[in-house]
Structure formats: structure tokens, C-alpha cells
Design a protein around this motif. Structure first.
Motif, short mmCIF file in Angstrom:
data_model
loop_
_atom_site.label_atom_id
_atom_site.label_comp_id
_atom_site.label_asym_id
_atom_site.label_seq_id
_atom_site.Cartn_x
_atom_site.Cartn_y
_atom_site.Cartn_z
N PRO A 33 4.36 21.33 -3.39
CA PRO A 33 5.72 20.93 -3.00
C PRO A 33 5.65 19.78 -1.99
O PRO A 33 4.70 19.65 -1.22
N ARG A 34 6.68 18.96 -2.02
CA ARG A 34 6.76 17.81 -1.12
C ARG A 34 7.02 18.27 0.30
O ARG A 34 7.83 19.17 0.53
N PRO A 35 6.36 17.66 1.28
CA PRO A 35 6.70 18.00 2.66
C PRO A 35 8.11 17.48 2.97
O PRO A 35 8.58 16.54 2.33
N PRO A 36 8.78 18.08 3.92
CA PRO A 36 10.13 17.63 4.23
C PRO A 36 10.11 16.22 4.81
O PRO A 36 9.18 15.83 5.51
N ALA A 37 11.16 15.46 4.51
CA ALA A 37 11.28 14.10 5.04
C ALA A 37 11.57 14.18 6.54
O ALA A 37 12.45 14.92 6.97
N THR A 38 10.82 13.43 7.30
CA THR A 38 10.98 13.44 8.74
C THR A 38 11.99 12.37 9.17
O THR A 38 12.37 11.51 8.38
N SER A 39 12.40 12.45 10.42
CA SER A 39 13.34 11.45 10.92
C SER A 39 12.69 10.07 10.97
O SER A 39 13.36 9.05 10.80
N ASP A 40 11.37 10.02 11.20
CA ASP A 40 10.67 8.74 11.19
C ASP A 40 10.69 8.11 9.81
O ASP A 40 10.85 6.89 9.67
N LEU A 41 10.55 8.91 8.76
CA LEU A 41 10.60 8.37 7.40
C LEU A 41 12.00 7.87 7.07
O LEU A 41 12.16 6.81 6.46
N ARG A 42 13.02 8.60 7.50
CA ARG A 42 14.39 8.14 7.27
C ARG A 42 14.67 6.84 8.03
O ARG A 42 15.33 5.94 7.51
N LEU A 43 14.13 6.71 9.24
CA LEU A 43 14.27 5.46 9.99
C LEU A 43 13.55 4.32 9.28
O LEU A 43 14.05 3.20 9.22
N LEU A 44 12.39 4.60 8.72
CA LEU A 44 11.64 3.59 7.99
C LEU A 44 12.41 3.10 6.77
O LEU A 44 12.43 1.91 6.46
N LEU A 45 13.08 4.02 6.09
CA LEU A 45 13.90 3.63 4.94
C LEU A 45 15.09 2.76 5.37
O LEU A 45 15.43 1.79 4.70
N ARG A 46 15.71 3.10 6.49
CA ARG A 46 16.82 2.28 6.99
C ARG A 46 16.34 0.89 7.41
O ARG A 46 17.02 -0.11 7.19
N LEU A 47 15.15 0.83 7.99
CA LEU A 47 14.60 -0.47 8.37
C LEU A 47 14.24 -1.30 7.14
O LEU A 47 14.33 -2.54 7.18
N THR A 48 13.85 -0.65 6.06
CA THR A 48 13.58 -1.36 4.82
C THR A 48 14.85 -2.02 4.30
O THR A 48 14.84 -3.19 3.89
N VAL A 49 15.95 -1.30 4.32
CA VAL A 49 17.23 -1.85 3.87
C VAL A 49 17.67 -2.98 4.81
O VAL A 49 18.14 -4.04 4.35
N ALA A 50 17.50 -2.80 6.11
CA ALA A 50 17.89 -3.85 7.06
C ALA A 50 17.05 -5.11 6.86
O ALA A 50 17.57 -6.23 6.93
N SER A 51 15.78 -4.94 6.58
CA SER A 51 14.92 -6.09 6.34
C SER A 51 15.33 -6.82 5.08
O SER A 51 15.32 -8.06 5.04
N PHE A 52 15.72 -6.08 4.05
CA PHE A 52 16.19 -6.71 2.82
C PHE A 52 17.47 -7.50 3.06
O PHE A 52 17.61 -8.64 2.61
N VAL A 53 18.40 -6.90 3.79
CA VAL A 53 19.67 -7.59 4.08
C VAL A 53 19.41 -8.87 4.87
O VAL A 53 19.99 -9.92 4.58
N LEU A 54 18.52 -8.80 5.85
CA LEU A 54 18.22 -9.99 6.64
C LEU A 54 17.47 -11.04 5.82
O LEU A 54 17.64 -12.24 6.05
N ALA A 55 16.65 -10.61 4.87
CA ALA A 55 15.96 -11.58 4.01
C ALA A 55 16.97 -12.33 3.14
O ALA A 55 16.89 -13.56 2.98
N VAL A 56 17.92 -11.60 2.57
CA VAL A 56 18.96 -12.24 1.75
C VAL A 56 19.85 -13.12 2.62
O VAL A 56 20.18 -14.25 2.24
N LEU A 57 20.23 -12.63 3.79
CA LEU A 57 21.05 -13.42 4.70
C LEU A 57 20.32 -14.68 5.15
O LEU A 57 20.91 -15.76 5.22
N GLY A 58 19.04 -14.55 5.44
CA GLY A 58 18.25 -15.71 5.84
C GLY A 58 18.15 -16.75 4.73
O GLY A 58 18.20 -17.96 4.99
N GLY A 59 18.02 -16.28 3.49
CA GLY A 59 18.01 -17.21 2.37
C GLY A 59 19.33 -17.93 2.21
O GLY A 59 19.38 -19.14 1.95
#
Length: 173
Positions: A33-59
Motif C-alpha cells: 500500500p502507498r504511504p500517506p501523502a505528507t504535508s511536504d509532498l503536498r507543498l511540493l505539488l503546489r510549488l510545481t504548479v506555481a513554477s509552471f504558472v511562472l514559467a508561462v507568465l515569464g514566457g
């Protein structure tokens, strides 16, 4: 000796070559079974989305801030527009594909996505710093590109810092 030398053994729940019993999977799954998602992993996912938005905005900011970059063969404005739109679609498509290649498997807690994310975030940080150095050497009207580049660099550094936390490693298998 029996008449059927290859008959299934009595303790075998299903005969060889036969179909599995109804409701049973065609092959056994032995995934832990998968280990539970931690708050650090959820923060990492949010930072991934923020980085994508900034990459598109920068372009987009880079495109709007430097309209005179498109100089080439004097074929005509229609061809220039076609090349510009085509390169934008291709560039944003590749960017979205790379971010999706990290985000969705990371959401499924795949360790290879974590490794790929570290490699891509490191390359993005280096290219952002190189672009910032080129903008500082270039014309003085490139300050919007520096602002979005600085924000993207901060998010990429934060992504790398959060990625090496023990909470992220604990959530990956």
C-alpha cells in the motif's frame, strides 16, 4: 496412476490453463500500500504548479516586453505571425508536458518523478540565472523579464529545498 497425468492438484484453487474464479484478478497484485501523502509532498505539488504558472507568465512577459525580437527573412507579417504563434504553441506545449511529466507521477508518489523533478528544477534554475545575466547585459527595458525570472528562481529554489526534506522522501515509494 490416474488417467489424467496432468490433472490439477487438489490444493490448487484453479485449474491450470483455466480462467480465474469470478471476481478474482487475472494475476495476483503484490503491491504494498502507498504511504500517506505528507504535508511536504503536498507543498511540493503546489510549488510545481506555481513554477509552471511562472514559467508561462515569464514566457508571455518576455514576448510582450521584446516585440522587436522577431527579425528574420523579410517574407511578410503574415509569415512572421505564423512562425511566432507556432513557436509559442510548441514552446508552451513542451513546457506543459515537462511539468505534467513531473506533477502527475509525483502526485501518485512515484520516486522517479521526484528524481526527474530535481533534475528539471536544477536546469530551470540555471537557465533562469543565465537569462537574467543576459537581460542585465542587454537593453534597459527588460525589467519585467527580470521580475518574473527572479520570482521563478525563488520558486525553483524553494522546490529544491522542499524536495530534499525527509517528509517528501517518506511519502515516495
Amino acid at each position: 496412476m490416474s488417467q489424467q497425468p496432468y490433472a490439477p492438484r487438489p490444493q490448487d484453487p484453479r485449474p491450470r490453463g483455466g480462467t480465474p474464479p469470478s471476481g478474482a484478478p487475472p494475476y495476483p497484485r503484490h503491491r504494498p500500500p502507498r504511504p500517506p501523502a505528507t504535508s511536504d509532498l503536498r507543498l511540493l505539488l503546489r510549488l510545481t504548479v506555481a513554477s509552471f504558472v511562472l514559467a508561462v507568465l515569464g514566457g508571455a512577459v518576455g514576448l510582450l516586453a521584446a516585440p522587436g525580437q522577431l527579425t528574420g527573412v523579410p517574407v511578410g507579417p503574415a509569415f512572421d505571425t505564423f512562425v511566432l504563434v507556432g513557436s509559442l504553441v510548441l514552446g508552451f506545449g513542451v513546457t506543459a508536458g515537462l511539468y505534467a511529466l513531473v506533477y502527475f507521477p509525483l502526485r501518485e508518489q512515484r520516486q522517479w518523478a521526484w528524481i526527474l523533478g530535481i533534475a528539471l528544477a536544477s536546469m530551470a534554475l540555471l537557465s533562469t540565472l543565465a537569462n537574467a545575466a543576459l537581460l542585465l547585459v542587454g537593453p534597459a527595458g527588460a525589467s519585467p523579464g527580470l521580475v518574473t525570472g527572479a520570482l521563478k528562481a525563488v520558486v525553483d529554489v524553494a522546490w529544491l529545498v522542499v524536495a530534499v526534506r525527509p517528509g517528501v522522501r517518506a511519502a515516495l515509494r
